[in-house]
Design an enzyme around this catalytic site. Sequence first.
Site, mmCIF file in Angstrom:
data_model
loop_
_atom_site.group_PDB
_atom_site.id
_atom_site.type_symbol
_atom_site.label_atom_id
_atom_site.label_comp_id
_atom_site.label_asym_id
_atom_site.label_seq_id
_atom_site.Cartn_x
_atom_site.Cartn_y
_atom_site.Cartn_z
ATOM 1 N N CYS A 2 -3.784 15.418 1.651
ATOM 2 C CA CYS A 2 -3.542 16.685 1.261
ATOM 3 C C CYS A 2 -4.086 17.399 2.354
ATOM 4 O O CYS A 2 -4.997 17.167 3.165
ATOM 5 C CB CYS A 2 -4.653 17.080 0.295
ATOM 6 S SG CYS A 2 -4.471 16.271 -1.668
ATOM 7 N N ARG A 29 0.277 15.333 5.503
ATOM 8 C CA ARG A 29 -0.905 14.964 4.875
ATOM 9 C C ARG A 29 -0.734 14.697 3.515
ATOM 10 O O ARG A 29 -1.544 14.290 2.652
ATOM 11 C CB ARG A 29 -1.987 15.951 4.931
ATOM 12 C CG ARG A 29 -2.750 16.229 6.493
ATOM 13 C CD ARG A 29 -3.742 16.911 6.675
ATOM 14 N NE ARG A 29 -4.812 16.456 6.096
ATOM 15 C CZ ARG A 29 -5.772 15.660 6.730
ATOM 16 N NH1 ARG A 29 -5.647 15.354 8.042
ATOM 17 N NH2 ARG A 29 -6.783 15.133 6.167
ATOM 18 N N TRP A 74 -0.911 15.666 -1.771
ATOM 19 C CA TRP A 74 -0.799 14.042 -2.273
ATOM 20 C C TRP A 74 -1.552 13.583 -3.492
ATOM 21 O O TRP A 74 -2.678 13.622 -3.719
ATOM 22 C CB TRP A 74 -1.258 13.296 -1.135
ATOM 23 C CG TRP A 74 -0.864 11.717 -1.042
ATOM 24 C CD1 TRP A 74 0.198 11.308 -0.766
ATOM 25 C CD2 TRP A 74 -1.446 10.484 -1.618
ATOM 26 N NE1 TRP A 74 0.522 10.021 -1.033
ATOM 27 C CE2 TRP A 74 -0.521 9.560 -1.444
ATOM 28 C CE3 TRP A 74 -2.827 10.470 -2.365
ATOM 29 C CZ2 TRP A 74 -1.148 8.464 -1.846
ATOM 30 C CZ3 TRP A 74 -2.932 9.071 -2.735
ATOM 31 C CH2 TRP A 74 -2.319 7.973 -2.339
ATOM 32 N N ASN A 100 -9.381 18.827 -0.717
ATOM 33 C CA ASN A 100 -8.788 17.403 -0.374
ATOM 34 C C ASN A 100 -10.038 16.451 -0.642
ATOM 35 O O ASN A 100 -11.312 16.556 -0.095
ATOM 36 C CB ASN A 100 -8.614 17.691 1.433
ATOM 37 C CG ASN A 100 -8.368 16.245 1.928
ATOM 38 O OD1 ASN A 100 -7.951 15.363 1.284
ATOM 39 N ND2 ASN A 100 -8.555 16.117 3.107
ATOM 40 N N GLY A 101 -9.588 15.408 -1.339
ATOM 41 C CA GLY A 101 -10.557 14.314 -1.822
ATOM 42 C C GLY A 101 -10.536 14.217 -3.209
ATOM 43 O O GLY A 101 -9.506 14.473 -3.782
ATOM 44 N N GLU A 467 3.443 -5.589 12.360
ATOM 45 C CA GLU A 467 3.608 -4.143 12.694
ATOM 46 C C GLU A 467 4.901 -3.797 12.717
ATOM 47 O O GLU A 467 5.353 -2.887 12.283
ATOM 48 C CB GLU A 467 2.911 -3.776 14.095
ATOM 49 C CG GLU A 467 2.986 -2.245 14.469
ATOM 50 C CD GLU A 467 2.460 -1.307 13.615
ATOM 51 O OE1 GLU A 467 1.966 -1.761 12.598
ATOM 52 O OE2 GLU A 467 2.745 -0.146 13.887
ATOM 53 N N LYS A 471 6.751 -1.043 9.965
ATOM 54 C CA LYS A 471 7.600 0.403 10.665
ATOM 55 C C LYS A 471 8.951 0.183 9.915
ATOM 56 O O LYS A 471 9.407 1.297 9.417
ATOM 57 C CB LYS A 471 8.065 0.244 12.378
ATOM 58 C CG LYS A 471 6.683 0.272 12.913
ATOM 59 C CD LYS A 471 5.835 1.478 12.849
ATOM 60 C CE LYS A 471 4.790 1.114 12.135
ATOM 61 N NZ LYS A 471 3.517 1.932 12.108
ATOM 62 N N GLU A 474 8.296 1.227 6.180
ATOM 63 C CA GLU A 474 7.837 2.812 5.884
ATOM 64 C C GLU A 474 8.845 3.643 6.148
ATOM 65 O O GLU A 474 9.015 4.650 5.346
ATOM 66 C CB GLU A 474 6.607 3.138 6.966
ATOM 67 C CG GLU A 474 5.423 2.472 6.842
ATOM 68 C CD GLU A 474 4.311 2.873 7.539
ATOM 69 O OE1 GLU A 474 3.141 3.285 7.125
ATOM 70 O OE2 GLU A 474 4.393 2.725 8.763
ATOM 71 N N HIS A 490 6.521 -23.905 5.282
ATOM 72 C CA HIS A 490 5.636 -24.219 4.145
ATOM 73 C C HIS A 490 6.139 -23.527 2.945
ATOM 74 O O HIS A 490 5.269 -23.331 2.046
ATOM 75 C CB HIS A 490 4.051 -23.754 4.427
ATOM 76 C CG HIS A 490 3.675 -24.703 5.772
ATOM 77 N ND1 HIS A 490 3.410 -25.885 5.533
ATOM 78 C CD2 HIS A 490 3.526 -24.400 7.063
ATOM 79 C CE1 HIS A 490 3.034 -26.616 6.656
ATOM 80 N NE2 HIS A 490 3.153 -25.682 7.894
ATOM 81 N N LYS A 584 -0.652 10.843 5.582
ATOM 82 C CA LYS A 584 -0.986 10.333 6.811
ATOM 83 C C LYS A 584 -2.381 9.889 6.960
ATOM 84 O O LYS A 584 -2.402 8.691 7.569
ATOM 85 C CB LYS A 584 -0.965 11.666 7.886
ATOM 86 C CG LYS A 584 -1.337 11.326 9.112
ATOM 87 C CD LYS A 584 -0.187 10.527 10.064
ATOM 88 C CE LYS A 584 -0.612 10.326 11.422
ATOM 89 N NZ LYS A 584 0.123 9.088 11.913
HETATM 90 O O1 M6R Z 1 -5.744 6.789 10.251
HETATM 91 P P1 M6R Z 1 -5.819 5.232 10.413
HETATM 92 O O2 M6R Z 1 -5.430 4.699 11.403
HETATM 93 O O3 M6R Z 1 -7.164 4.619 9.805
HETATM 94 O O4 M6R Z 1 -4.580 4.826 9.108
HETATM 95 C C1 M6R Z 1 -4.722 3.543 8.649
HETATM 96 C C2 M6R Z 1 -3.361 3.343 7.882
HETATM 97 O O5 M6R Z 1 -3.413 4.284 6.838
HETATM 98 C C3 M6R Z 1 -2.043 3.675 8.732
HETATM 99 O O6 M6R Z 1 -2.179 2.848 9.869
HETATM 100 C C4 M6R Z 1 -0.704 3.472 7.886
HETATM 101 O O7 M6R Z 1 -0.797 2.019 7.680
HETATM 102 C C5 M6R Z 1 0.356 4.139 8.462
HETATM 103 N N1 M6R Z 1 1.165 4.348 7.347
HETATM 104 C C6 M6R Z 1 0.936 3.169 9.376
HETATM 105 O O8 M6R Z 1 2.140 3.774 9.999
#
Ligand code: M6R
Length: 589
Positions: A2, A29, A74, A100-101, A467, A471, A474, A490, A584
């Site tokens: 948010c 956000r 969000w 927000n929260g 990682e 990517k 996402e 395995h 985010k």
């Molecule tokens: O702000 P942060 O690095 O603590 O966020 C952690 C994760 O939420 C963040 O890395 C998330 O996995 C992203 N979508 C990765 O691209």
Amino acid sequence: MCGIFAVVNDNSDNAAQTVLKGLKKLEYRGYDSWGIAVKPADKPALQVDKHIGKIGDANTDLPKGKIAIGHTRWATHGGVTDQNAHPHLDCNGRIAVIHNGIVENYRDLKDKLMKKGHRFSSQTDTETVAHLIENKKNSLKEAVFSTFNELTGSNAIGVLDYQSETVIAARNGSPLVVGFDKKNSQYFLGSDVPAFLKYTNRVYFLKDGEGVTISKAGVNLYDLYSGKRKEFTPQVLNWKLEDAEKSGYPHFLLKEIHEQKNTISGTASLNLNELKQVADLIRKKYKVVLTGCGTASYCALAGKYYLSNVGVESQTYPANEIMPFVRFIDKKTLFIAVSQSGETADTLIAVKAAKTRGAKTVALVNARGSTLERLTDIVLPVGAGPEIAVVSTKAFTAQLATLYLLSKALQGKISQAKQKLRKLQGEIKKLFTPIAIKHLIAIAKSLLDEEHIYLIGKHSNYPASLEFALKIKETSYLHAEPFAAGELKHGVITLIQKDTPCFILASNDESKEEVLSSASQLKARGGRIIGIAPFEAEEFDEVIKTPDLGDLTIFPNIIVGQLLGYYLGIGRGADPDKPRNLAKSVTVK
Ligand code: M6R
């Protein structure tokens, strides 16, 4: 999670339009819905405009006015509907609230308010805040602050009162920052700086337990519990407007991937004293525990390999899975939290738990003024600049470079490490040449209709494959599943059929032969083998060659994943900056 934005004493006399523009900068956000409330110049009542969906190219025909608040959502409590979009009003439409929260005790509060006759028009926890404020008899500031003190959970709120033309805000656990455009006597409130960076870089980040009143007369800061005024000094950030703009790139994600041509070596000149301080603690036999969520947790895991390379044992846990192990944390633990935003709820909870066990805490963080920064004993800001795309890229590589520097600081080889990072910086430019990008796009095109792809890596290329896969998932919603190369036999190998795409992440190191042997097992089952490596190999059907940088080869290997994810996302019609269902910074548990 948010985005909150408000303008007070808007110079253009069109506060709703100013808020609309600011919200567009905060869309990362949350993008389930958006809304704005304005106090029109010529009407006594607040006017509200709310819509589901992304704010993207949206317009509003709200009337002119000098004060407005807005929100990009969000969804947590209540579905994605116009009614559940913020701002929320009290019964009389006198005040509007953005939030927000999560108000954890909202059910209880709402029940009591309904018994008193308050009428609710949404299913959100936020609306409770508006009615609670309405229910109080004291001054509006006192009503907002005492309401806020009744809420449990991590929250930040902004309240617009049409009578006093004031925005009142409070923070506990969710970010809030005030912007001061002194020259034009206009003020801003935001969840993040990019919302108002166009107007000012003079800011004050609220701390937990602080509240503000913002009117055309200026900004006052208060302690939320005592209600007493507090002195404060705004800081001037060295962020440029371009940091919050796409600067000619079609998406923030692509811009931020490209920015790594500079950000990695930029990191190398930061935090040298802090790195020595952390290294000294490790030398004093502090037990190292690294944590983070999502990408940040993969960074922590990659850091574990770097530390092991220099003879330091460490443990890593995703922050959301650390609780069963917190009892092993003690005063001799060095607890390193990795986070882009510094606001991730799970990471903050983990750090708080480590602190209660007496651990020394360290933050590797990108955004400034965060809760994590304030919680921890030693802060290493990685300096990648604002990361707007929801998918983390440049913050990850800056954090990883910082962990690499830490490992080298332990060997007293920080200058050599800086040199290696500078060399890396030069070499990764090769990934962005037109020929390299054309090759990547061709591979992305060939994968567009796949349902599953698999990735393997060994040793430091194992976290790199985690990682890389994240990517792809996402940005393109393609199912990309990473494995430690040795795990294949395995069980996982059952999934491989003719032409199943299999990415092999490799470096020219001691793990090369073993990972190639795993590649040939995949090939024998008919897999399409795509190497991401600084060498050719007969096991590869195709290869995306990366620069040979020794223990830093995982950087280009991962950047290939970022670029491939981006082009796959474009090809599959996804929005690379705003992947579905994500936000985010995940400020809820
Ligand atoms: O702000 P942060 O690095 O603590 O966020 C952690 C994760 O939420 C963040 O890395 C998330 O996995 C992203 N979508 C990765 O691209």
